[in-house]
Write a protein that holds these residues in place. Structure first.
Motif, mmCIF file in Angstrom:
data_model
loop_
_atom_site.group_PDB
_atom_site.id
_atom_site.type_symbol
_atom_site.label_atom_id
_atom_site.label_comp_id
_atom_site.label_asym_id
_atom_site.label_seq_id
_atom_site.Cartn_x
_atom_site.Cartn_y
_atom_site.Cartn_z
ATOM 1 N N ALA A 23 38.000 32.395 59.630
ATOM 2 C CA ALA A 23 39.129 32.419 60.574
ATOM 3 C C ALA A 23 39.518 30.981 60.926
ATOM 4 C CB ALA A 23 38.721 33.179 61.826
ATOM 5 N N LEU A 75 43.379 38.749 53.924
ATOM 6 C CA LEU A 75 43.340 38.000 55.196
ATOM 7 C C LEU A 75 44.600 37.151 55.375
ATOM 8 C CD1 LEU A 75 39.801 36.373 55.561
ATOM 9 C CD2 LEU A 75 41.159 37.385 57.386
ATOM 10 N N GLU A 96 32.939 36.062 57.342
ATOM 11 C CA GLU A 96 34.141 36.096 58.178
ATOM 12 C C GLU A 96 34.747 34.700 58.232
ATOM 13 O OE1 GLU A 96 34.337 37.237 62.497
ATOM 14 O OE2 GLU A 96 33.276 38.943 61.582
ATOM 15 N N GLN A 119 29.897 40.405 54.768
ATOM 16 C CA GLN A 119 29.288 39.665 55.898
ATOM 17 C C GLN A 119 29.981 38.333 56.153
ATOM 18 O OE1 GLN A 119 25.200 38.921 54.662
ATOM 19 N NE2 GLN A 119 25.254 40.839 53.541
ATOM 20 N N LYS A 135 39.753 39.529 48.888
ATOM 21 C CA LYS A 135 39.443 39.466 50.319
ATOM 22 C C LYS A 135 40.285 38.386 51.011
ATOM 23 C CE LYS A 135 35.764 38.657 53.611
ATOM 24 N NZ LYS A 135 34.908 39.601 54.277
ATOM 25 N N ASN A 139 31.963 32.647 60.093
ATOM 26 C CA ASN A 139 31.137 33.493 60.968
ATOM 27 C C ASN A 139 30.989 32.884 62.362
ATOM 28 O OD1 ASN A 139 30.973 35.296 58.925
ATOM 29 N ND2 ASN A 139 28.860 34.863 58.378
#
Ligand code: DC
Length: 227
Positions: free
Chosen positions: A77, A120, A75, A73, A116, A87
């Motif tokens: 960026a 990315l 995220e 869940q 993870k 998120n």
């Protein structure tokens, strides 16, 4: 007739100890070259913030199992101007608090969290033309990076920089405590089980104890030109 000089876009990995000014130099270098800058420490900080907000450190201990379960869940960026999104929400300031700084070593030592983030990071850097700073970029994330820099500086000089920064913000800190903290973090970074901080065999060492920002940037650009 103009002769067009096209420089090959490469991957630049900048690893090293904490409080060496890695982010500042990586950002400046990326801006100079027209490359994308990726602050991988900010990504681990964003995951830590998520865990903190979800109450996973409520009883003074990180609930590792719950965090691992929540990873799908989360995220993380970057915005085009270097902002950090968790998120979809901008968290540039929120990831720099004392709470996040205190818990981030623990969170970033978890294998599943690292897997993870590394995935990315590889995706973000797949087109080259990136300057990525962290602890394991030249050793794990991009072992084939064309240029790897390993940054170090005298612990006393680094502690003095942190001390000056905090004092300028009006915070009262004890120099010896700051120095102890720098030495402790070095030890933790180098001795954790997952992807410890280590100089890649083909990395070039930059000791910036007695260099100013301009000298440092000139030195970095010279290394890029050699590649
Ligand atoms: O660079 P920084 O202080 O913002 O990094 C925050 C934390 O994340 C620090 O404890 C080291 C860890 N880190 C890591 O384990 N791997 C990276 N590639 C970058 C940071």
């Amino acid at each position: 007739m103009y002769k067009k000089i096209v420089m090959k876009r490469i991957t630049i990995a900048i690893d090293g100890f904490s409080s060496c000014g890695k982010s500042t130099m990586a950002k400046q270098l990326a801006a100079t070259l027209g490359y994308v800058y990726i602050d991988t420490g900010a990504m681990y900080r964003a995951v830590t913030l998520y865990a903190y907000q979800a109450g996973l450190m409520a009883d003074g201990k990180l609930n590792e199992e719950a965090l691992i379960g929540m990873l799908p869940q989360i995220e993380v960026a970057f915005t085009g101007d270097g902002g950090v999104l968790l998120n979809g929400n901008r968290v540039d300031e929120a990831i720099r608090t004392v709470e996040v700084s205190n818990w981030v070593s623990k969170v970033s030592s978890l294998k599943q969290v690292r897997q993870k983030m590394v995935e990315l990071q590889r995706e973000m850097g797949k087109n080259k033309g990136v300057v990525m700073d962290g602890r394991d970029i030249g050793t794990v994330v991009f072992p084939d990076a064309e240029l790897k820099i390993f940054v170090t500086a005298d612990p006393k000089v680094r502690a003095q920089r942190r001390y000056d920064e905090w004092t300028a913000k009006g915070m009262h800190v004890d120099f010896d405590e700051v120095l102890r903290n720098v030495i402790d973090r070095d030890y933790q970074d180098q001795h954790r089980a997952e992807s410890p901080l280590r100089q890649a065999d083909d990395a070039i060492v930059l000791d910036n104890s007695y260099m100013n920002r301009e000298e440092q940037l000139n030195w970095l650009v010279a290394q890029v030109k050699k590649v």
